[in-house]
Structure formats: C-alpha cells, structure tokens
Write a protein that holds these residues in place. Structure first.
Motif, PDB file in Angstrom:
ATOM      1  N   VAL A 105       0.843  -1.193   0.000  1.00 39.13           N
ATOM      2  CA  VAL A 105       0.000   0.000   0.000  1.00 39.13           C
ATOM      3  C   VAL A 105       0.879   1.244   0.000  1.00 39.13           C
ATOM      4  O   VAL A 105       1.773   1.386   0.833  1.00 39.13           O
ATOM      5  CB  VAL A 105      -0.933   0.022   1.230  1.00 39.13           C
ATOM      6  CG1 VAL A 105      -1.761   1.301   1.242  1.00 39.13           C
ATOM      7  CG2 VAL A 105      -1.844  -1.194   1.229  1.00 39.13           C
ATOM      8  N   LYS A 106       0.630   2.139  -0.948  1.00 38.97           N
ATOM      9  CA  LYS A 106       1.360   3.393  -1.010  1.00 38.97           C
ATOM     10  C   LYS A 106       0.791   4.386   0.010  1.00 38.97           C
ATOM     11  O   LYS A 106      -0.288   4.184   0.552  1.00 38.97           O
ATOM     12  CB  LYS A 106       1.271   3.990  -2.417  1.00 38.97           C
ATOM     13  CG  LYS A 106       1.874   3.113  -3.506  1.00 38.97           C
ATOM     14  CD  LYS A 106       1.714   3.769  -4.865  1.00 38.97           C
ATOM     15  CE  LYS A 106       2.301   2.885  -5.962  1.00 38.97           C
ATOM     16  NZ  LYS A 106       2.129   3.501  -7.314  1.00 38.97           N
ATOM     17  N   ASN A 107       1.517   5.444   0.264  1.00 37.54           N
ATOM     18  CA  ASN A 107       1.047   6.481   1.176  1.00 37.54           C
ATOM     19  C   ASN A 107      -0.187   7.159   0.578  1.00 37.54           C
ATOM     20  O   ASN A 107      -0.127   7.758  -0.490  1.00 37.54           O
ATOM     21  CB  ASN A 107       2.158   7.508   1.406  1.00 37.54           C
ATOM     22  CG  ASN A 107       1.768   8.534   2.460  1.00 37.54           C
ATOM     23  OD1 ASN A 107       0.640   8.566   2.926  1.00 37.54           O
ATOM     24  ND2 ASN A 107       2.707   9.373   2.845  1.00 37.54           N
ATOM     25  N   LEU A 108      -1.320   7.041   1.275  1.00 39.40           N
ATOM     26  CA  LEU A 108      -2.571   7.571   0.755  1.00 39.40           C
ATOM     27  C   LEU A 108      -3.115   8.698   1.625  1.00 39.40           C
ATOM     28  O   LEU A 108      -4.313   8.946   1.675  1.00 39.40           O
ATOM     29  CB  LEU A 108      -3.607   6.447   0.655  1.00 39.40           C
ATOM     30  CG  LEU A 108      -3.271   5.304  -0.303  1.00 39.40           C
ATOM     31  CD1 LEU A 108      -4.357   4.240  -0.248  1.00 39.40           C
ATOM     32  CD2 LEU A 108      -3.094   5.803  -1.729  1.00 39.40           C
ATOM     33  N   ASP A 109      -2.234   9.379   2.330  1.00 37.64           N
ATOM     34  CA  ASP A 109      -2.669  10.478   3.187  1.00 37.64           C
ATOM     35  C   ASP A 109      -2.954  11.729   2.352  1.00 37.64           C
ATOM     36  O   ASP A 109      -2.607  11.820   1.177  1.00 37.64           O
ATOM     37  CB  ASP A 109      -1.602  10.795   4.235  1.00 37.64           C
ATOM     38  CG  ASP A 109      -1.414   9.633   5.213  1.00 37.64           C
ATOM     39  OD1 ASP A 109      -2.380   8.880   5.401  1.00 37.64           O
ATOM     40  OD2 ASP A 109      -0.312   9.497   5.762  1.00 37.64           O
ATOM     41  N   GLY A 110      -3.580  12.720   2.977  1.00 39.08           N
ATOM     42  CA  GLY A 110      -3.740  14.021   2.341  1.00 39.08           C
ATOM     43  C   GLY A 110      -5.064  14.245   1.647  1.00 39.08           C
ATOM     44  O   GLY A 110      -5.170  15.111   0.794  1.00 39.08           O
ATOM     45  N   SER A 111      -6.088  13.473   2.000  1.00 39.74           N
ATOM     46  CA  SER A 111      -7.392  13.652   1.361  1.00 39.74           C
ATOM     47  C   SER A 111      -8.078  14.918   1.864  1.00 39.74           C
ATOM     48  O   SER A 111      -8.002  15.267   3.042  1.00 39.74           O
ATOM     49  CB  SER A 111      -8.286  12.447   1.638  1.00 39.74           C
ATOM     50  OG  SER A 111      -9.596  12.683   1.199  1.00 39.74           O
ATOM     51  N   ASN A 205     -10.684  -0.567  15.847  1.00 36.75           N
ATOM     52  CA  ASN A 205      -9.855  -1.756  15.666  1.00 36.75           C
ATOM     53  C   ASN A 205      -8.814  -1.513  14.570  1.00 36.75           C
ATOM     54  O   ASN A 205      -9.022  -0.680  13.683  1.00 36.75           O
ATOM     55  CB  ASN A 205     -10.732  -2.953  15.284  1.00 36.75           C
ATOM     56  CG  ASN A 205     -11.745  -3.288  16.355  1.00 36.75           C
ATOM     57  OD1 ASN A 205     -11.398  -3.777  17.423  1.00 36.75           O
ATOM     58  ND2 ASN A 205     -13.017  -3.004  16.082  1.00 36.75           N
ATOM     59  N   PRO A 206      -7.697  -2.229  14.610  1.00 37.09           N
ATOM     60  CA  PRO A 206      -6.631  -2.010  13.620  1.00 37.09           C
ATOM     61  C   PRO A 206      -6.905  -2.690  12.284  1.00 37.09           C
ATOM     62  O   PRO A 206      -6.178  -3.564  11.835  1.00 37.09           O
ATOM     63  CB  PRO A 206      -5.399  -2.598  14.313  1.00 37.09           C
ATOM     64  CG  PRO A 206      -5.952  -3.686  15.186  1.00 37.09           C
ATOM     65  CD  PRO A 206      -7.291  -3.188  15.656  1.00 37.09           C
ATOM     66  N   VAL A 207      -8.013  -2.298  11.649  1.00 37.62           N
ATOM     67  CA  VAL A 207      -8.379  -2.847  10.349  1.00 37.62           C
ATOM     68  C   VAL A 207      -8.773  -1.705   9.420  1.00 37.62           C
ATOM     69  O   VAL A 207      -9.351  -0.702   9.859  1.00 37.62           O
ATOM     70  CB  VAL A 207      -9.529  -3.876  10.480  1.00 37.62           C
ATOM     71  CG1 VAL A 207     -10.754  -3.231  11.103  1.00 37.62           C
ATOM     72  CG2 VAL A 207      -9.883  -4.490   9.138  1.00 37.62           C
ATOM     73  N   GLN A 208      -8.430  -1.844   8.144  1.00 38.99           N
ATOM     74  CA  GLN A 208      -8.790  -0.817   7.165  1.00 38.99           C
ATOM     75  C   GLN A 208      -9.020  -1.455   5.803  1.00 38.99           C
ATOM     76  O   GLN A 208      -8.513  -2.538   5.498  1.00 38.99           O
ATOM     77  CB  GLN A 208      -7.725   0.273   7.088  1.00 38.99           C
ATOM     78  CG  GLN A 208      -6.302  -0.206   6.895  1.00 38.99           C
ATOM     79  CD  GLN A 208      -5.301   0.922   7.063  1.00 38.99           C
ATOM     80  OE1 GLN A 208      -5.569   2.070   6.736  1.00 38.99           O
ATOM     81  NE2 GLN A 208      -4.128   0.602   7.574  1.00 38.99           N
ATOM     82  N   TYR A 209      -9.810  -0.742   4.993  1.00 39.79           N
ATOM     83  CA  TYR A 209     -10.175  -1.222   3.667  1.00 39.79           C
ATOM     84  C   TYR A 209      -9.940  -0.112   2.645  1.00 39.79           C
ATOM     85  O   TYR A 209     -10.107   1.073   2.946  1.00 39.79           O
ATOM     86  CB  TYR A 209     -11.656  -1.616   3.618  1.00 39.79           C
ATOM     87  CG  TYR A 209     -12.064  -2.678   4.604  1.00 39.79           C
ATOM     88  CD1 TYR A 209     -12.127  -4.016   4.231  1.00 39.79           C
ATOM     89  CD2 TYR A 209     -12.395  -2.347   5.917  1.00 39.79           C
ATOM     90  CE1 TYR A 209     -12.517  -5.000   5.137  1.00 39.79           C
ATOM     91  CE2 TYR A 209     -12.768  -3.323   6.831  1.00 39.79           C
ATOM     92  CZ  TYR A 209     -12.828  -4.641   6.431  1.00 39.79           C
ATOM     93  OH  TYR A 209     -13.208  -5.606   7.340  1.00 39.79           O
ATOM     94  N   TRP A 210      -9.578  -0.521   1.430  1.00 39.70           N
ATOM     95  CA  TRP A 210      -9.447   0.398   0.306  1.00 39.70           C
ATOM     96  C   TRP A 210     -10.355  -0.123  -0.807  1.00 39.70           C
ATOM     97  O   TRP A 210     -10.179  -1.239  -1.299  1.00 39.70           O
ATOM     98  CB  TRP A 210      -8.012   0.457  -0.201  1.00 39.70           C
ATOM     99  CG  TRP A 210      -7.023   0.996   0.780  1.00 39.70           C
ATOM    100  CD1 TRP A 210      -6.574   2.287   0.882  1.00 39.70           C
ATOM    101  CD2 TRP A 210      -6.333   0.272   1.808  1.00 39.70           C
ATOM    102  NE1 TRP A 210      -5.663   2.403   1.908  1.00 39.70           N
ATOM    103  CE2 TRP A 210      -5.495   1.189   2.496  1.00 39.70           C
ATOM    104  CE3 TRP A 210      -6.344  -1.063   2.233  1.00 39.70           C
ATOM    105  CZ2 TRP A 210      -4.678   0.809   3.557  1.00 39.70           C
ATOM    106  CZ3 TRP A 210      -5.537  -1.449   3.295  1.00 39.70           C
ATOM    107  CH2 TRP A 210      -4.718  -0.516   3.940  1.00 39.70           C
ATOM    108  N   ILE A 211     -11.335   0.680  -1.206  1.00 40.40           N
ATOM    109  CA  ILE A 211     -12.314   0.252  -2.199  1.00 40.40           C
ATOM    110  C   ILE A 211     -12.298   1.237  -3.367  1.00 40.40           C
ATOM    111  O   ILE A 211     -12.394   2.457  -3.158  1.00 40.40           O
ATOM    112  CB  ILE A 211     -13.726   0.194  -1.591  1.00 40.40           C
ATOM    113  CG1 ILE A 211     -13.741  -0.741  -0.365  1.00 40.40           C
ATOM    114  CG2 ILE A 211     -14.754  -0.274  -2.623  1.00 40.40           C
ATOM    115  CD1 ILE A 211     -15.028  -0.688   0.431  1.00 40.40           C
ATOM    116  N   ALA A 212     -12.165   0.729  -4.575  1.00 40.22           N
ATOM    117  CA  ALA A 212     -12.156   1.594  -5.758  1.00 40.22           C
ATOM    118  C   ALA A 212     -13.555   2.156  -5.984  1.00 40.22           C
ATOM    119  O   ALA A 212     -14.545   1.420  -5.934  1.00 40.22           O
ATOM    120  CB  ALA A 212     -11.689   0.813  -6.980  1.00 40.22           C
ATOM    121  N   VAL A 213     -13.631   3.470  -6.229  1.00 39.65           N
ATOM    122  CA  VAL A 213     -14.930   4.091  -6.490  1.00 39.65           C
ATOM    123  C   VAL A 213     -15.290   3.908  -7.959  1.00 39.65           C
ATOM    124  O   VAL A 213     -14.444   3.585  -8.804  1.00 39.65           O
ATOM    125  CB  VAL A 213     -14.928   5.587  -6.113  1.00 39.65           C
ATOM    126  CG1 VAL A 213     -14.466   5.771  -4.674  1.00 39.65           C
ATOM    127  CG2 VAL A 213     -14.036   6.398  -7.059  1.00 39.65           C
TER     128      VAL A 213
END
Length: 221
Positions: A105-111, A205-213
């Motif tokens: 996973v690349k850095n996806l911060d800054g939204s 909880n320490p879980v995250q998801y990335w979903i394409a729009v």
C-alpha cells in the motif's frame, strides 16, 4: 498458538473478499479480491506468525478450525497442525504462486474529503439496500451535508434511502457498488483519496479497507 475470536472473525470477513490468503511473517494480515482487484483490506492481529503460509481455501481452513472448541495451531512451511485433546487435523499449505498476492500500500494520506461513517449508519444503509433490492451506494456532499444515498443510479424512479451523516463545505458524489462494501460492522473514518479510493479505517480496531470508487464519481463542479 491459538487464534483469538477477533482474528477468526477477521478471517471470515477476508474470505468474503478472496477465498485464498497468504499469511506473511509478522502480525499483519492482508487480502485483495481477484480478478477485479478493487477491494483491499489489511489488519493487525494479536498473533505473531513466524513463517509464510499459503491457504488455498480460507473457508475450508475456517471449517477445519470450527471442528474444535479451542484448538492449538502449530504452523510450519508445509502444513499447520490443528490440535485439541486427542484430535488433530493436518492442513497443508498452498504454493504461494497459486495464490493472489497483495500489493504494498502506497502512502494515501492528504485527502480533502473525510467523514465518520458510524456502525449504526453503515448497518442501516446496508439493510435498506437489501430491503429495497438496490445496488448503488453513494456519498453525496452538497457544501452543507454529507448524505448516504442507496438506490439504482440507472433508474430515476427506483426506490432509494437517504441518511445525513455529517457536515461538509465540499461538493462531491462518490459512487460505489453495495457488493464491494465487504467490511466488518464498525465505526469508520473515511477518506476519499485521489478521487479514486474509498479508504475506510476503523475507529476502534486495527483494520482498514481500500475500495475503488465507480468511474462516474465526481468531486467539485
């Protein structure tokens, strides 16, 4: 080692995204759907895995564990031994080359677009979609409110459900398919990244998801 109930629940959730899984050394589990590769998930778990282990059928692995009350698992490079009292199962590892590999996973911060999606709102929305038999999930910002809308984008007269979940000074419409919201029930901090990724990070909880729009999503204008 023993798998915690939280880890078993996570693995059940991951099996809805992809039937197979490669466990990497450490305490992070990740998965991605295939072949679309538009849903990715990652979580930290209490267990520390010492070796890489490939699982070809996650439902079969979970089924094997379910045969025991509180089993002990011993992993090696060839198989995992699942034991309790006088009973045991030898569950063999799969060749990693046959399994779906999860990209880094690349850095996806800054939204610029962020909001909280509560467990209650998420569950109510998914229930409404099931009752109304609709497949589209949208998050709409009108420079005042953030509203979840579930309905059928292709049918202007379809039944729909709206729920205001927050405030915003931005204008946007982010569209997803209901079938891609394969997430655990929880409170999530959501960020829209590069107008392409719906990033859901659990607040508890320490879980995250990335979903394409969907490609018809829009920001501004």
């Amino acid at each position: 080692m023993k798998l915690s109930p939280a880890t078993v629940t996570l693995l059940k959730n991951f099996s809805n995204i992809n039937n197979n899984l490669t466990i990497q050394p450490g305490n992070t589990l990740s998965t991605i759907n295939f072949p679309a590769k538009n849903i990715m998930a990652s979580a930290e778990v209490p267990e520390m895995f010492e070796t890489q282990f490939g699982i070809y059928s996650l439902p079969d692995f979970l089924g094997a564990i379910s045969l025991f009350q509180d089993p002990e698992l011993e992993f090696n490079s060839k198989y995992v031994s699942i034991k309790e009292n006088n009973n045991s199962i030898k569950f063999y590892a799969a060749d990693p080359s046959l399994l779906t590999q999860v990209p880094r996973v690349k850095n996806l911060d800054g939204s610029d677009i962020t909001f909280r999606l509560s467990k209650t709102a998420l569950q109510q929305t998914l229930r409404a979609a099931a009752i109304l038999h609709v497949t589209d999930f949208s998050v709409v910002g009108d420079a005042e409110n953030v509203t979840i809308v579930v309905g059928d984008k292709s049918n202007s007269t379809s039944n729909s459900f709206n729920s205001i979940i927050g405030e915003t000074d931005k204008t946007f419409r982010i569209n997803l398919k209901i079938e891609n919201l394969k997430v655990l029930p929880d409170d999530y901090d959501v960020a829209i990244v590069s107008q392409k990724i719906f990033h859901m990070k659990s607040a508890n909880n320490p879980v995250q998801y990335w979903i394409a729009v969907e490609t018809d999503s829009a920001v501004g204008g």
